[in-house]
Scaffold this active site. Structure first.
Site, PDB file in Angstrom:
ATOM      1  N   ASP A   1       0.871  -1.173   0.000  1.00  0.00           N
ATOM      2  CA  ASP A   1       0.000   0.000   0.000  1.00  0.00           C
ATOM      3  C   ASP A   1       0.912   1.227   0.000  1.00  0.00           C
ATOM      4  OD1 ASP A   1      -3.205   0.591   1.633  1.00  0.00           O
ATOM      5  OD2 ASP A   1      -2.114   1.715   0.103  1.00  0.00           O
TER       6      ASP A   1
HETATM    7  C1  GLC Z   1      -4.252   4.268  -0.323  1.00  0.00           C
HETATM    8  C2  GLC Z   1      -5.142   3.116   0.076  1.00  0.00           C
HETATM    9  C3  GLC Z   1      -5.193   1.990  -0.925  1.00  0.00           C
HETATM   10  C4  GLC Z   1      -5.016   2.540  -2.328  1.00  0.00           C
HETATM   11  C5  GLC Z   1      -3.620   3.110  -2.408  1.00  0.00           C
HETATM   12  C6  GLC Z   1      -3.316   3.685  -3.792  1.00  0.00           C
HETATM   13  O1  GLC Z   1      -3.474   4.692   0.765  1.00  0.00           O
HETATM   14  O2  GLC Z   1      -4.884   2.537   1.348  1.00  0.00           O
HETATM   15  O3  GLC Z   1      -6.456   1.341  -0.756  1.00  0.00           O
HETATM   16  O4  GLC Z   1      -5.171   1.489  -3.274  1.00  0.00           O
HETATM   17  O5  GLC Z   1      -3.392   4.111  -1.445  1.00  0.00           O
HETATM   18  O6  GLC Z   1      -4.128   4.786  -4.030  1.00  0.00           O
END
Ligand code: GLC
Length: 718
Positions: free
Chosen positions: A253
């Site tokens: 993430d």
């Molecule tokens: C965010 C979220 C995740 C998302 C990622 C990319 O922090 O936790 O669900 O896919 O960043 O945007």
């Protein structure tokens, strides 16, 4: 494990260390302006640059300006639509209609892929039973079976028949794992779950998603039992990759690797990155490897790095990127088609949950003077969290309503704002109500209070909306309430004043039309709650599938000043006092999971079983006749809950194991049947094995948790 192709093996054999590490990172969205140079430097994945043309330019740089010409993988959070914004996933869960969820995902995939997106960070399959956590909006609610069913449907919709299709995008099951159980409902907070809870609640939807072919899995921000998930070998590798045989890509993430430092398990970024890749991460989302290349190569086993590279290149190959990295810019879909709008409107209608309808005020009669009040009367904020800034906007309910009832005198007085602590507008709303035959209160939480980093400690309607509800109630003019929200709210302060209440969630581009369809009776609100609605924040976590306790309560508590001699109670005469409840709260939630009705009414015949006794690994057929006892066609959602009467673990009081949404013509009867076997009757041990223990199981069948009929089936000892 899918065998690695000769092409991928050949590429790995040719690649330098720098080229390999480049494939193990995605350029995170804020750095898009320098993405072209990063791609020249070898970065293998990037966030979508918001058009087919820009995507093709990135691909040209990758194919023509790098030594090996490996195409770039373009990812994006396509969570509930790309150009046509569908209802939020929690609303989609409320439809209890997996076929519809699959259609919505297929639409989103076609729109996204046409612009060059190949990889979505969706579906979110975190089970959550804490509505203080803003991200409940992104998932499918509190139930394992409902979430698993919707995950499978969404992945099927994204993938279609082949990832090479120009209408397919690679799905990511996220956030692995147990992210939905943060202490205090605070996003990014600690999670400490038992093996039993992990296996039977949090891991199960991911197991189903992997079995359904999820192309990737995203690691979560939280710890599990003290170990951050981005460095959790036991779950990322031992369970996900080895036990389940997951051969796709584990993506971190955003900055999840860098977060290992504040988590307190890594000294610096090099240490964090090395731990993450050793634990089973394949692609880092943020900025680590390029800054810590030497350390990674020194610490991480080369076969682990080559395995990660093979997974990424295999995904690119499955998407057809090596053969056709470019998209047809002329075919890019940049706005919803009429068909897309019809589909998402249908979804918004089918997600609407009729919580109550005393005096049958809904659907609205042909009133002449109608007041629309509340912040959602004029707001166009219907898209919800994780909607796309380039997605098609929604209209206002006031405009939609006026166009649909040109014959009526429709007044619009918002009365209060969403958040302002200002009640000066309520008087005007009250005055307008007094000149109306019916009032439609349109209230809720704005999208910005929902989603990531949006935990709330107070779940009542924000601002002075509750005061508006009470003021309208005091006028004595009949009124109905529509709540738009991304989570269950606390409505106990006013719900008894309101005769008719609908939950419309955040319904997306067509939300206004759908809400007016339901208010006017042109469509039937036939959704069911995918999450329990608590009476009080103090009751959280409150969810239906809770384990049985040794002291179940049968009544709520009472506040008293008299103390009781505790000697009065002992094993033979435990008083009701000494049971699991709150002194200051009625028993049970405000509205239970699965709750909801529609404008049609239904009765169920007695559930029938094809056998009353079965051996282990056998199954039975459970059937029930559903009769529409009203004068209008409608949908019923038949739900089957299992109660394991005696087990080696404290079983859940009920557990949803099957459901079917069925349309029944007025006066007609339809038979609904389910297969009930090991998957439905068993539970998982710490090692993941499914076990079905002999004994009696009650199957509770009905239209909602509080309207079921029981039938017993016995699993015989071997
Ligand atoms: C965010 C979220 C995740 C998302 C990622 C990319 O922090 O936790 O669900 O896919 O960043 O945007």
């Amino acid at each position: 494990m899918t065998p690695v192709s000769a092409r991928v093996r050949g590429l790995i054999a040719e690649m330098t260390d720098a080229e390999k590490l480049g494939q193990l990172q995605i350029v995170f969205r804020p750095r898009l302006e320098d993405a072209a140079q990063l791609i020249r430097d070898g970065i293998g994945s990037v966030f979508w640059p918001r058009s087919a043309a820009a995507t093709n330019e990135f691909q040209r740089v990758a194919v023509e300006e790098t030594r090996l010409g490996i195409p770039v993988l373009v990812g994006l959070d396509v969570v509930h639509g790309q150009r046509t914004i569908a209802p939020v996933p929690l609303a989609q869960a409320a439809t209890f209609d997996p076929a519809l969820v699959e259609e919505l995902a297929a639409l989103a995939a076609a729109e996204a892929r046409s612009g060059g997106v190949k990889w979505t960070f969706s579906p979110m399959v975190d089970i959550s039973r804490d509505p203080r956590w803003g991200r409940v909006v992104e998932g499918f609610g509190e139930d394992v079976h409902l979430t698993s069913t919707m995950a499978r449907a969404m992945i099927s919709g994204y993938h279609g028949s082949s990832l090479r299709s120009p209408r397919a995008i690679a799905a990511t099951a996220k956030h692995f794992v147990a992210y939905g159980q943060p202490e205090g409902g605070r996003d990014y907070n600690t999670v400490d779950a038992s093996e039993h809870r992990l296996r039977n609640v949090h891991l199960e939807p991911f197991r189903v998603a992997v079995a359904a072919g999820a192309a990737s899995v995203m690691a979560s921000f939280n710890t599990v039992a003290g170990r951050p998930m981005h460095a959790n070998h036991g779950l990322l590798t031992a369970v996900l990759k080895h036990e389940w045989g997951f051969d796709g890509v584990v993506v971190g993430d955003a900055e999840g690797v860098r977060n290992l430092i504040p988590h307190g398990i890594a000294e610096d970024l090099a240490d964090a990155a090395a731990q993450a890749y050793e634990a089973g991460l394949d692609v880092e989302m943020g900025g680590a490897p390029s800054e810590v290349r030497e350390a990674l190569l020194a610490r991480v086993d080369r076969t682990r790095l080559d395995d990660a590279v093979a997974r990424v290149l295999t995904l690119k190959e499955r998407l057809g990127l090596f053969d056709q990295p470019y998209v047809d810019e002329a075919a890019e879909i940049t706005a919803p088609t009429d068909e897309a709008l019809r589909l998402t409107r249908r979804a918004a209608v089918r997600s609407a949950v009729l919580l109550k309808n005393d005096d049958a005020l809904l659907p609205l009669a042909d009133h002449r003077r109608i007041l629309l009040t509340g912040p959602y009367a004029t707001s166009t904020d219907h898209l919800g969290a994780w909607s796309q800034p380039f997605g098609a906007p929604a209209g206002s309910i006031a405009d939609e309503f006026a166009s649909r009832r040109p014959d009526a005198e429709v007044s619009v007085v918002a009365g209060v704002d969403f958040l302002e602590d200002d009640d000066t507008g309520i008087a005007a709303a009250v005055e307008a109500a007094r000149d109306s035959d019916i009032v439609v209160l349109l209230v809720g939480e704005p999208s910005a209070l929902s989603g990531e980093a949006a935990s709330r400690s107070d779940l009542r309607l924000p601002g002075r909306q509750e005061d508006l509800v009470r003021a309208i109630a005091r006028t004595g003019v009949p009124f109905v309430v529509v709540i738009e929200t991304g989570r269950p709210l606390i409505v106990s302060d006013w719900i008894d004043l309101a005769p008719s209440v609908i939950v419309a969630w955040h319904g997306g581009t067509e939300a206004a039309g759908a809400i007016v369809d339901v208010l006017l009776g042109d469509a039937d609100p036939s959704g069911r709650l995918p999450m329990t609605w608590p009476r009080s924040v103090g009751q959280i976590p409150v969810y239906y599938a809770h384990e049985r306790t040794g002291r179940p309560a049968t009544t709520g508590g009472t506040l008293t000043t008299t103390t009781e001699d505790i000697g009065l109670h002992g094993p033979d005469n435990v008083q009701e006092k000494y049971t699991s409840k709150y002194l200051d709260l009625e028993l049970g939630p405000q509205f239970p999971f699965g709750h909801g009705s529609g404008y049609a009414t239904f009765s169920h015949g007695s559930p029938r079983l094809s056998a009353r006794r079965i051996a282990r690994d056998e199954s039975v057929t459970l059937s029930v006749d559903v009769t529409n006892t009203s004068t209008r066609t409608g949908d019923d959602v038949v739900q089957v809950y299992v109660e394991d009467v005696v087990a080696s673990i404290a079983p859940p009081v009920r557990r949803l194991v099957a459901f079917e949404r069925v349309t029944v013509e007025a006066g007609a009867t339809e038979r609904v049947s389910f297969r009930i076997g090991d998957e439905q009757l068993g539970f998982r041990l710490a090692d993941g094995r499914l076990v079905v223990e002999p004994g009696t199981f009650m199957l509770h069948v009905g239209s909602s948790l509080d309207r079921t009929q029981p039938v017993a089936v016995t699993v015989e000892r071997a």
